[in-house]
Scaffold this motif. Structure first.
Motif, PDB file in Angstrom:
ATOM      1  N   ALA A 136       2.231  -9.693  -6.334  1.00  0.00           N
ATOM      2  CA  ALA A 136       2.836 -11.019  -6.469  1.00  0.00           C
ATOM      3  C   ALA A 136       1.789 -12.041  -6.041  1.00  0.00           C
ATOM      4  O   ALA A 136       0.973 -11.781  -5.162  1.00  0.00           O
ATOM      5  N   LEU A 137       1.818 -13.180  -6.696  1.00  0.00           N
ATOM      6  CA  LEU A 137       0.949 -14.301  -6.364  1.00  0.00           C
ATOM      7  C   LEU A 137       1.838 -15.513  -6.124  1.00  0.00           C
ATOM      8  O   LEU A 137       2.886 -15.654  -6.766  1.00  0.00           O
ATOM      9  N   HIS A 138       1.421 -16.376  -5.228  1.00  0.00           N
ATOM     10  CA  HIS A 138       2.145 -17.643  -5.090  1.00  0.00           C
ATOM     11  C   HIS A 138       1.229 -18.703  -4.507  1.00  0.00           C
ATOM     12  O   HIS A 138       0.321 -18.411  -3.721  1.00  0.00           O
ATOM     13  N   LEU A 139       1.473 -19.930  -4.936  1.00  0.00           N
ATOM     14  CA  LEU A 139       0.768 -21.081  -4.383  1.00  0.00           C
ATOM     15  C   LEU A 139       1.565 -21.587  -3.191  1.00  0.00           C
ATOM     16  O   LEU A 139       2.781 -21.384  -3.108  1.00  0.00           O
ATOM     17  N   SER A 140       0.899 -22.236  -2.287  1.00  0.00           N
ATOM     18  CA  SER A 140       1.597 -22.833  -1.148  1.00  0.00           C
ATOM     19  C   SER A 140       2.547 -23.911  -1.649  1.00  0.00           C
ATOM     20  O   SER A 140       2.281 -24.572  -2.661  1.00  0.00           O
ATOM     21  N   THR A 141       3.637 -24.097  -0.938  1.00  0.00           N
ATOM     22  CA  THR A 141       4.622 -25.104  -1.316  1.00  0.00           C
ATOM     23  C   THR A 141       4.236 -26.456  -0.728  1.00  0.00           C
ATOM     24  O   THR A 141       3.287 -26.567   0.048  1.00  0.00           O
ATOM     25  N   ARG A 181       5.431 -19.070  -8.322  1.00  0.00           N
ATOM     26  CA  ARG A 181       5.345 -17.636  -8.023  1.00  0.00           C
ATOM     27  C   ARG A 181       5.057 -16.878  -9.310  1.00  0.00           C
ATOM     28  O   ARG A 181       5.574 -17.221 -10.365  1.00  0.00           O
ATOM     29  N   ILE A 182       4.268 -15.821  -9.192  1.00  0.00           N
ATOM     30  CA  ILE A 182       3.896 -15.013 -10.350  1.00  0.00           C
ATOM     31  C   ILE A 182       3.972 -13.547  -9.942  1.00  0.00           C
ATOM     32  O   ILE A 182       3.453 -13.169  -8.890  1.00  0.00           O
ATOM     33  N   ASP A 183       4.606 -12.731 -10.745  1.00  0.00           N
ATOM     34  CA  ASP A 183       4.559 -11.282 -10.579  1.00  0.00           C
ATOM     35  C   ASP A 183       3.575 -10.750 -11.596  1.00  0.00           C
ATOM     36  O   ASP A 183       3.466 -11.290 -12.705  1.00  0.00           O
ATOM     37  N   GLY A 184       2.861  -9.697 -11.255  1.00  0.00           N
ATOM     38  CA  GLY A 184       1.899  -9.163 -12.196  1.00  0.00           C
ATOM     39  C   GLY A 184       1.472  -7.750 -11.870  1.00  0.00           C
ATOM     40  O   GLY A 184       1.920  -7.153 -10.887  1.00  0.00           O
ATOM     41  N   THR A 185       0.603  -7.237 -12.704  1.00  0.00           N
ATOM     42  CA  THR A 185       0.025  -5.917 -12.536  1.00  0.00           C
ATOM     43  C   THR A 185      -1.480  -6.088 -12.388  1.00  0.00           C
ATOM     44  O   THR A 185      -2.116  -6.714 -13.239  1.00  0.00           O
ATOM     45  N   ALA A 186      -2.037  -5.553 -11.321  1.00  0.00           N
ATOM     46  CA  ALA A 186      -3.462  -5.706 -11.026  1.00  0.00           C
ATOM     47  C   ALA A 186      -4.218  -4.435 -11.403  1.00  0.00           C
ATOM     48  O   ALA A 186      -3.659  -3.337 -11.393  1.00  0.00           O
ATOM     49  N   GLY A 232       0.801  -1.214   0.000  1.00  0.00           N
ATOM     50  CA  GLY A 232       0.000   0.000   0.000  1.00  0.00           C
ATOM     51  C   GLY A 232       0.834   1.262   0.000  1.00  0.00           C
ATOM     52  O   GLY A 232       2.062   1.225  -0.098  1.00  0.00           O
ATOM     53  N   ARG A 233       0.149   2.382   0.116  1.00  0.00           N
ATOM     54  CA  ARG A 233       0.807   3.696   0.135  1.00  0.00           C
ATOM     55  C   ARG A 233       1.845   3.806   1.245  1.00  0.00           C
ATOM     56  O   ARG A 233       2.837   4.510   1.116  1.00  0.00           O
ATOM     57  N   ASP A 234       1.583   3.098   2.349  1.00  0.00           N
ATOM     58  CA  ASP A 234       2.491   3.188   3.497  1.00  0.00           C
ATOM     59  C   ASP A 234       3.754   2.356   3.317  1.00  0.00           C
ATOM     60  O   ASP A 234       4.645   2.380   4.158  1.00  0.00           O
ATOM     61  N   GLY A 235       3.839   1.608   2.216  1.00  0.00           N
ATOM     62  CA  GLY A 235       5.025   0.802   1.938  1.00  0.00           C
ATOM     63  C   GLY A 235       5.048  -0.549   2.624  1.00  0.00           C
ATOM     64  O   GLY A 235       5.979  -1.318   2.440  1.00  0.00           O
ATOM     65  N   HIS A 236       4.028  -0.860   3.402  1.00  0.00           N
ATOM     66  CA  HIS A 236       3.982  -2.148   4.089  1.00  0.00           C
ATOM     67  C   HIS A 236       3.372  -3.217   3.179  1.00  0.00           C
ATOM     68  O   HIS A 236       2.338  -2.975   2.568  1.00  0.00           O
ATOM     69  N   PRO A 237       3.995  -4.376   3.134  1.00  0.00           N
ATOM     70  CA  PRO A 237       3.434  -5.467   2.333  1.00  0.00           C
ATOM     71  C   PRO A 237       2.268  -6.146   3.057  1.00  0.00           C
ATOM     72  O   PRO A 237       2.208  -6.155   4.285  1.00  0.00           O
ATOM     73  N   HIS A 238       1.358  -6.677   2.278  1.00  0.00           N
ATOM     74  CA  HIS A 238       0.232  -7.440   2.799  1.00  0.00           C
ATOM     75  C   HIS A 238       0.093  -8.695   1.942  1.00  0.00           C
ATOM     76  O   HIS A 238       0.034  -8.587   0.721  1.00  0.00           O
ATOM     77  N   ALA A 239       0.067  -9.852   2.575  1.00  0.00           N
ATOM     78  CA  ALA A 239      -0.106 -11.114   1.859  1.00  0.00           C
ATOM     79  C   ALA A 239      -1.309 -11.832   2.453  1.00  0.00           C
ATOM     80  O   ALA A 239      -1.378 -12.032   3.669  1.00  0.00           O
ATOM     81  N   VAL A 240      -2.248 -12.182   1.588  1.00  0.00           N
ATOM     82  CA  VAL A 240      -3.471 -12.840   2.047  1.00  0.00           C
ATOM     83  C   VAL A 240      -3.841 -13.971   1.095  1.00  0.00           C
ATOM     84  O   VAL A 240      -3.607 -13.885  -0.114  1.00  0.00           O
ATOM     85  N   PRO A 241      -4.427 -15.044   1.628  1.00  0.00           N
ATOM     86  CA  PRO A 241      -4.924 -16.107   0.759  1.00  0.00           C
ATOM     87  C   PRO A 241      -6.249 -15.663   0.129  1.00  0.00           C
ATOM     88  O   PRO A 241      -7.091 -15.064   0.798  1.00  0.00           O
ATOM     89  N   VAL A 242      -6.406 -15.940  -1.156  1.00  0.00           N
ATOM     90  CA  VAL A 242      -7.626 -15.562  -1.866  1.00  0.00           C
ATOM     91  C   VAL A 242      -8.047 -16.687  -2.806  1.00  0.00           C
ATOM     92  O   VAL A 242      -7.226 -17.486  -3.243  1.00  0.00           O
ATOM     93  N   TRP A 243      -9.343 -16.721  -3.098  1.00  0.00           N
ATOM     94  CA  TRP A 243      -9.827 -17.592  -4.163  1.00  0.00           C
ATOM     95  C   TRP A 243      -9.488 -16.934  -5.483  1.00  0.00           C
ATOM     96  O   TRP A 243      -9.453 -15.701  -5.585  1.00  0.00           O
ATOM     97  N   PHE A 244      -9.264 -17.750  -6.523  1.00  0.00           N
ATOM     98  CA  PHE A 244      -8.854 -17.200  -7.810  1.00  0.00           C
ATOM     99  C   PHE A 244      -9.306 -18.111  -8.936  1.00  0.00           C
ATOM    100  O   PHE A 244      -9.605 -19.272  -8.732  1.00  0.00           O
ATOM    101  N   TRP A 245      -9.304 -17.565 -10.128  1.00  0.00           N
ATOM    102  CA  TRP A 245      -9.530 -18.366 -11.324  1.00  0.00           C
ATOM    103  C   TRP A 245      -8.500 -17.957 -12.355  1.00  0.00           C
ATOM    104  O   TRP A 245      -8.332 -16.773 -12.657  1.00  0.00           O
ATOM    105  N   TRP A 246      -7.764 -18.925 -12.864  1.00  0.00           N
ATOM    106  CA  TRP A 246      -6.772 -18.731 -13.918  1.00  0.00           C
ATOM    107  C   TRP A 246      -7.428 -19.168 -15.223  1.00  0.00           C
ATOM    108  O   TRP A 246      -7.799 -20.331 -15.372  1.00  0.00           O
TER     109      TRP A 246
END
Length: 114
Positions: free
Chosen positions: A61-66, A75-80, A22-36
């Motif tokens: 960034a996106l990543h699946l659990s190992t 791992r995937i980098d992208g633009t949302a 976010g604007r504050d520079g802190h990263p946030h990582a959360v599990p989400v449902w998705f469709w590829w």
């Protein structure tokens, strides 16, 4: 493009981790449902941290659990982009097919309010 193994996991896995900043520079990582769909990822979110972060910084960034040993990394980098014109989740056939089975309706009858 992803490897065959990665595509198999993207079709099979129910959760992917979404990392935003976010604007504050802190990263946030959360599990989400998705469709590829083979070209892009579709994730739905209510207004909140994820949406604010993406509006401030579209790089994600996106990543699946190992596996238990920490291997089998995807791992995937992208633009949302927030797309207010995209159909609701219940109108996206692929998303519904993927999550129809795991979703259970739960109705709770209140027994007490505090």
């Amino acid at each position: 493009m992803p490897s065959k193994h990665a595509v198999t996991r993207l079709k099979r896995e129910l959760v992917i981790w979404l990392a935003t900043v976010g604007r504050d520079g802190h990263p946030h990582a959360v599990p989400v449902w998705f469709w590829w769909d083979g070209k892009s990822f579709l994730i739905y979110a209510i207004p909140g941290q994820k949406v604010r972060d993406i509006q401030a910084n579209p790089n994600v960034a996106l990543h699946l659990s190992t596996d238990p040993a920490g291997d089998d990394v995807v791992r995937i980098d992208g633009t949302a982009k927030i797309d207010p014109k995209h159909p609701a989740a219940n109108r996206v056939a692929g998303y519904l097919r993927k999550y129809r089975g795991p979703i259970h309706a739960i109705r709770i009858r209140p027994t007490r309010f505090h």
